[in-house]
Design an enzyme around this catalytic site. Sequence first.
Site, mmCIF file in Angstrom:
data_model
loop_
_atom_site.group_PDB
_atom_site.id
_atom_site.type_symbol
_atom_site.label_atom_id
_atom_site.label_comp_id
_atom_site.label_asym_id
_atom_site.label_seq_id
_atom_site.Cartn_x
_atom_site.Cartn_y
_atom_site.Cartn_z
ATOM 1 N NE ARG A 248 -3.557 -2.283 2.735
ATOM 2 C CZ ARG A 248 -3.221 -3.420 3.322
ATOM 3 N NH1 ARG A 248 -2.010 -3.554 3.854
ATOM 4 N NH2 ARG A 248 -4.068 -4.426 3.383
ATOM 5 C CE LYS A 275 -7.140 -0.515 5.440
ATOM 6 N NZ LYS A 275 -7.825 -0.645 4.136
ATOM 7 C CG HIS A 337 -4.791 1.296 -2.640
ATOM 8 N ND1 HIS A 337 -5.389 0.091 -2.923
ATOM 9 C CD2 HIS A 337 -4.532 1.277 -1.304
ATOM 10 C CE1 HIS A 337 -5.508 -0.619 -1.821
ATOM 11 N NE2 HIS A 337 -4.991 0.074 -0.828
ATOM 12 N NE ARG A 340 -2.733 -2.923 -1.822
ATOM 13 C CZ ARG A 340 -2.415 -3.898 -0.978
ATOM 14 N NH1 ARG A 340 -1.136 -4.218 -0.801
ATOM 15 N NH2 ARG A 340 -3.345 -4.556 -0.301
ATOM 16 C CG HIS A 363 -5.971 -8.463 1.044
ATOM 17 N ND1 HIS A 363 -6.389 -8.736 -0.234
ATOM 18 C CD2 HIS A 363 -5.737 -7.129 1.076
ATOM 19 C CE1 HIS A 363 -6.418 -7.617 -0.951
ATOM 20 N NE2 HIS A 363 -6.022 -6.630 -0.163
ATOM 21 C CE1 TYR A 373 1.260 -24.729 4.222
ATOM 22 C CE2 TYR A 373 -0.320 -23.477 2.930
ATOM 23 C CZ TYR A 373 0.659 -24.441 3.007
ATOM 24 O OH TYR A 373 1.050 -25.104 1.882
#
Length: 412
Positions: A248, A275, A337, A340, A363, A373
Amino acid sequence: MARITTPLTNTEVKQAKARDKEYNLSDGEGLQLRIKPNGSKLWLLNYSRPYTKKRVNLGFGKYPDISLADARKLRAEARTLLAKNIDPMEHRDSISNHQKEKIENTLLNVAKKWFQVKKSAVTPNYAEDIWRSLELHVFPYIGKRPISEITAPIAIKTVKPIAEKGSLETVKRINQRLNEIMNYAVNTGLIHSNPLSGVKAAFEKPKKKSMPTIKPDELPQFMQALSIASIKIVTRYIIEWQLHTMIRPGEAVKARWSEIDFEQKLWNIPAETMKRKRPHSVPLTKQALNLLTTIKPISGHREYIFPADRNPRSHANESTANAAIKRMGYHGKLVAHGLRALASTTLNEQGFDPDVIEAALAHVDSNEVRRAYNRADYLKRRAKMMDWWSDHIEKCSTGSFSLSGTKLLKAV
């Protein structure tokens, strides 16, 4: 036989004179007028406290501010409470404290306390945005109201003008922040429940808008435009860094040299920068490492990799890349942005694992096991994917001047 007290008259009360020592004039049923040597006169109610039966005096105020009739009325109210085993003094103190709390615990004052907690969990820029929105849309209208008097109709009336302007995203954010403040008030014992929990239902939901971005086949054109753009060199580095790392804008500009692990080829971003307030590691491709090599003469002696133009000791503003992209002719077509989204679309089209792509974009995965994982195994898989992505960017830059090019440029 019980002693009968003759009630006082207004004349007796008015003409009562001071003596060397204070004395009392009784009106009956515990009501007394105390006259002090300095001439002041104070109404008192002498009574036995419920349960303890300890006798105490409850002051009603000074004469003539409180008349004889006023004092008798206050006596009657106190005796009504006593008949219900309610201590008049405790009752008065409770009301007084409640009124004091109402004055002190206004929406503005409670919001200030909530914000001290909130801002520790978000970035400084986001914290500033939160407080500014409340100062603009809420505090001027209901900031002085006691938190206990804030109701759903009051909040809806306050926010409605914003909705009428069509700023539904702002309405959503304001309602969320008001709810957080009210929940804070509940959790700190200031109110019993949150009356604003359902106010969002009074407004139309904002339509979700995607960040403006370009199609994958438009990347070569963008790289060409970037190569000839009249923008500062550090801004060029920021844009290419965002492209290669998929991070970001607000996180990219805060990159520090101390966060780069050249041996492991990783950029380890601390939680406070991210974020979602979770640490994140980015595998660094040869192109990303080349960017660092070429910018090192500019900022290698600084804390931040991308220093601010006016204050090199600080980092560049997160809107720097946006402003540059806009000047390049991409206004309304692409924002920083959106780089992305461009990466995500391209990688998904190429058949990369969606979970690996999501991990690269930082995310948050709601599944704790899968998140663990992600940290362990996905890093290797992400590294391979990031290598493909950087190679793809370099191919799209063929014929253009690229700061990250491993063949076209080696040093500044």
